[in-house]
Every structure is written in structure tokens, then in C-alpha cells.
Write a protein that holds these residues in place. Sequence first.
Motif, short mmCIF file in Angstrom:
data_model
loop_
_atom_site.label_atom_id
_atom_site.label_comp_id
_atom_site.label_asym_id
_atom_site.label_seq_id
_atom_site.Cartn_x
_atom_site.Cartn_y
_atom_site.Cartn_z
N SER A 58 0.79 -1.24 0.00
CA SER A 58 0.00 0.00 0.00
C SER A 58 0.83 1.29 0.00
N PRO A 59 1.94 1.40 0.76
CA PRO A 59 2.66 2.67 0.74
C PRO A 59 3.30 3.01 -0.61
N MET A 60 3.29 2.07 -1.54
CA MET A 60 3.91 2.32 -2.84
C MET A 60 3.08 3.27 -3.70
N VAL A 61 1.96 3.78 -3.17
CA VAL A 61 1.30 4.90 -3.87
C VAL A 61 2.27 6.06 -4.03
N LYS A 86 15.45 4.63 1.46
CA LYS A 86 15.47 5.97 2.06
C LYS A 86 14.15 6.34 2.75
N LEU A 87 13.16 5.44 2.68
CA LEU A 87 11.87 5.76 3.28
C LEU A 87 11.96 5.86 4.80
N THR A 88 11.13 6.74 5.37
CA THR A 88 11.02 6.87 6.82
C THR A 88 9.67 6.36 7.30
N LYS A 89 9.57 6.15 8.59
CA LYS A 89 8.31 5.67 9.17
C LYS A 89 7.16 6.64 8.88
N GLU A 90 7.40 7.91 9.03
CA GLU A 90 6.34 8.90 8.83
C GLU A 90 5.88 8.93 7.38
N GLN A 91 6.81 8.75 6.45
CA GLN A 91 6.44 8.72 5.04
C GLN A 91 5.55 7.51 4.73
N VAL A 92 5.87 6.38 5.34
CA VAL A 92 5.05 5.18 5.14
C VAL A 92 3.65 5.38 5.72
N TYR A 115 4.92 -4.93 3.24
CA TYR A 115 5.79 -3.76 3.11
C TYR A 115 6.63 -3.58 4.38
N PHE A 116 7.29 -2.43 4.45
CA PHE A 116 8.18 -2.11 5.57
C PHE A 116 7.50 -1.09 6.50
N PHE A 117 8.09 -0.89 7.69
CA PHE A 117 7.50 0.00 8.69
C PHE A 117 6.02 -0.33 8.87
N MET A 118 5.77 -1.63 9.04
CA MET A 118 4.39 -2.13 9.06
C MET A 118 3.57 -1.55 10.20
N ASN A 409 2.16 17.33 0.09
CA ASN A 409 3.34 17.96 0.70
C ASN A 409 4.53 16.99 0.72
N LEU A 410 4.24 15.73 1.05
CA LEU A 410 5.31 14.74 1.08
C LEU A 410 5.88 14.49 -0.30
N SER A 411 5.01 14.27 -1.28
CA SER A 411 5.49 13.95 -2.63
C SER A 411 6.25 15.12 -3.25
N GLU A 412 5.81 16.35 -2.96
CA GLU A 412 6.52 17.50 -3.49
C GLU A 412 7.91 17.67 -2.89
N SER A 413 8.07 17.21 -1.65
CA SER A 413 9.39 17.29 -1.00
C SER A 413 10.34 16.22 -1.51
N LEU A 414 9.78 15.12 -2.04
CA LEU A 414 10.61 14.01 -2.50
C LEU A 414 10.98 14.10 -3.97
#
Length: 415
Positions: A58-61, A86-92, A115-118, A409-414
Motif C-alpha cells: 500500500s505505501p507504494m502509492v 530511504k523511506l522513513t516511518k512517517e512517510q510510510v 511492506y516495511f515499517f508495518m 506535501n510529502l510527494s513535493e518534497s521528495l
Amino acid sequence: MSILIRHVLLNNTPVDILINQNKIEKIATHIPTALSDTVIQAEGKAIQPAFYNMHTHSPMVLFRGIGEDKDLFDWLQKDIWPREEKLTKEQVYIASRMAILEMIKTGTVLFNDMYFFMDETIRAIDEMGVRGLVSCVAMDLFNPQTTRQKKKDMTTFISTPSPCNRVIKTVACHAIYTVSEELLLFSRDLALKNNTFLHIHLAETKKEVDDCLEKTGLTPTQYLDKLGLLTQKTILAHCVWLNEEDQNIIKQRGCLIAHCPISNLKLNSGQMPLHTYQQKGLNISLGTDGASSNNALSMFSEMKIAALSAKGESHNITAAPVQSILNMAQKNAAHFLGLNTGTIQEGTLADFILIDLNNTLTQPAKFLNSHMVYSMDSSCISDVCVNGRFVLQNKNHPFENEIIDSFINLSESLF
């Protein structure tokens, strides 16, 4: 708490439906409003079982649209795995909420995630009121040090109680080409010890099959069976390249296949011979895979492509009839998971969707089952109920704007 849904269309007949706590208590032509705490007027709507998405990341959106027009291994190695490191918990967490919102709006009430950071995905599931199978993914790339750490992480995860009864903790292995035999055997034992489900990609590409045959003399299915990973609690994603012996093994072991036709076509992994599998009597559900290889999380799209590709692959117009496709999206998965739902009946769990009949894609309403597979999209869903609680009402989700803003906001920062 009880809810009365009045004058909703069920199998082309107007009925009242009484929801008590988390179950459908009564279905009748007329139920007194005094029996309920809340009344929902549902004229112009039809009720259908909700969807169960049996294979997601799911976080792969967050990676939707990245690395287009590449085969699976090139895409993973060059576009996905470097970014995932490079993913963080908050991003997931932010991405999980966005994925769940998309699934709710397309009628999905449960997803089987890998996924990770389940814990962050579980946090999102808990907050948003849906159901989810969540795992600590076994993936060590044959590194002994990583194997040791994964064993610790998986044990800790599975032994920690879930925050709510809508979350099922499972064991997941990425694939035979990313997981050592030692970690596969550990995963098998961990799933058995905890009486939970085991989720793994299997026979997604011809390369996976060819490499496994060269290395072990066995197909991926035969290899996993030799290791004891195929049981009545095993969920196998993709299964595009199964020979007849593989099919017989999977049927005998009672595994569930999660068919992901759009991802398989998009990555040119191949076309599952769905008609052959159905004739064989295999238990098949549907999954979207991740939004970076689909590129959506809509079970409407998955049903349509599953049906069309089955007819095309088999050259048989009678392949994949409408009801069989609906069963794959609804009750097959629910029943495999031991959930008393996937159908609209008295006594079943209140997981369902309400369909807007004042929509061009749902008319003529007499043929609604056909429209579910071939014409409908998210615009046709007005309400979604999970476990007796509405998580979408009149096409509105209470956190929608905030979820989308956070994701933007997250996607624009990445990127």
C-alpha cells in the motif's frame, strides 16, 4: 449501536436491512424504525458485498508513475529498491493513509499488505476503520547478518498484540529470489507457531521459474512445497507461470491465489491462464499489487481486466463468467480468511458497499452484477461500511482533504 438502511435494492428487490453492532441482523421488506438508533434512507441505492484486495504494497502509492515501461527486475533494482532504502516511518504512514483512502473510495474494506515499517500501516488501518493483513516482510537477499536480524524483527512483530481486531498479523516472504532457504524455513515455522497466514510472491515471471529450475531442479511451487510453506493458510501472489503439477500441488494444499492481472500485464510478466485454473478448481482471489505497478488500487479495474484477459488468453468467450469474477473480489478471500462475510445475508459481518443507481454506469440497474465487473468505477460508490461502521458516507470521507494535503506535501518534497 444499530443502523437501519431503508429501501435499498438487494438482488433487484427493495428491502430494509438492520445492522446491529458489526453484523447484519435482519433483512425484510419492512423493519420498524424504532428498532434502530440511526436510520439511513437508501432509495436510489443498491447494496453489494465489499471488496477484499489480497495482494498490496500500500505505501507504494508514493511511487506511482515512477520507472514506467520496464520489466520487473529492472524496475525493482533501478527504480524501487533504491528509493525504498530511504523511506522513513512517517512517510510510510502518510502513504498508507492515502492508499487506504483510495481503496475505501473504490469499495475495498480489507487489504493484504506486504511492506516495511508495518506498524505505521497498522496505525493507518486502525485510524481509518478498515481491515488489514499486515506482516514484517522476510527479505534478506541471502545475507546471513540480515537473516539474523530479520528473524528477530519478525518474532517481535508477530508476538506484539494488534491494536484492534480489524488487523491480522501475518508472516510474509518477498520471493524465493530474495529470501534465503533458512529464512523461508523460519517463516514457515513462525506462521505455524502463531497459526497465522503466510503471504509470498510466486511464479510471477518466467525468469523466476527458469532460475529456480536451474538452481534446484524444481519449479518455485515445487520448491516451496518441499520446504513445507504451502498450506491452507498460504496466500500466493501472481502465480502466472504454473505448470499442471504446480496447479495440482496448490489445489491439494488448499492455498489461495491472489491474481493481479493489471500488474502482470503492465510489467509484461505474462497472463495467468485463469480459465484453466478455474476449471482445475483452484481457489482464486484478486489483488491490485502496488500502485507503482498497476497504477491504481481499484478492484473495479482489476475485475474487468481479469475477465477480459481470461477470455483473450483462453480464446473462450465463456471463460471467467461475471459471478466467478465477483466471487474472486468478494467472498473467496473473505471465506479463506475465516471471515463470515463476502455476501449480504442475515448473520454475516456488516462489510458492504452502497451503489449509486443515479449514475450512467449503473443503469439499467437490473444487470448490476454485470456492471460491477464491466462498467462501474469509484463514482458509483456512495457509501462503504466496514464491521458495522460507515467509513464513507454520501461519497465523503471525513479526513479526505487532510490526507490528500499531507500526501501532496510529502510527494513535493521528495520529487
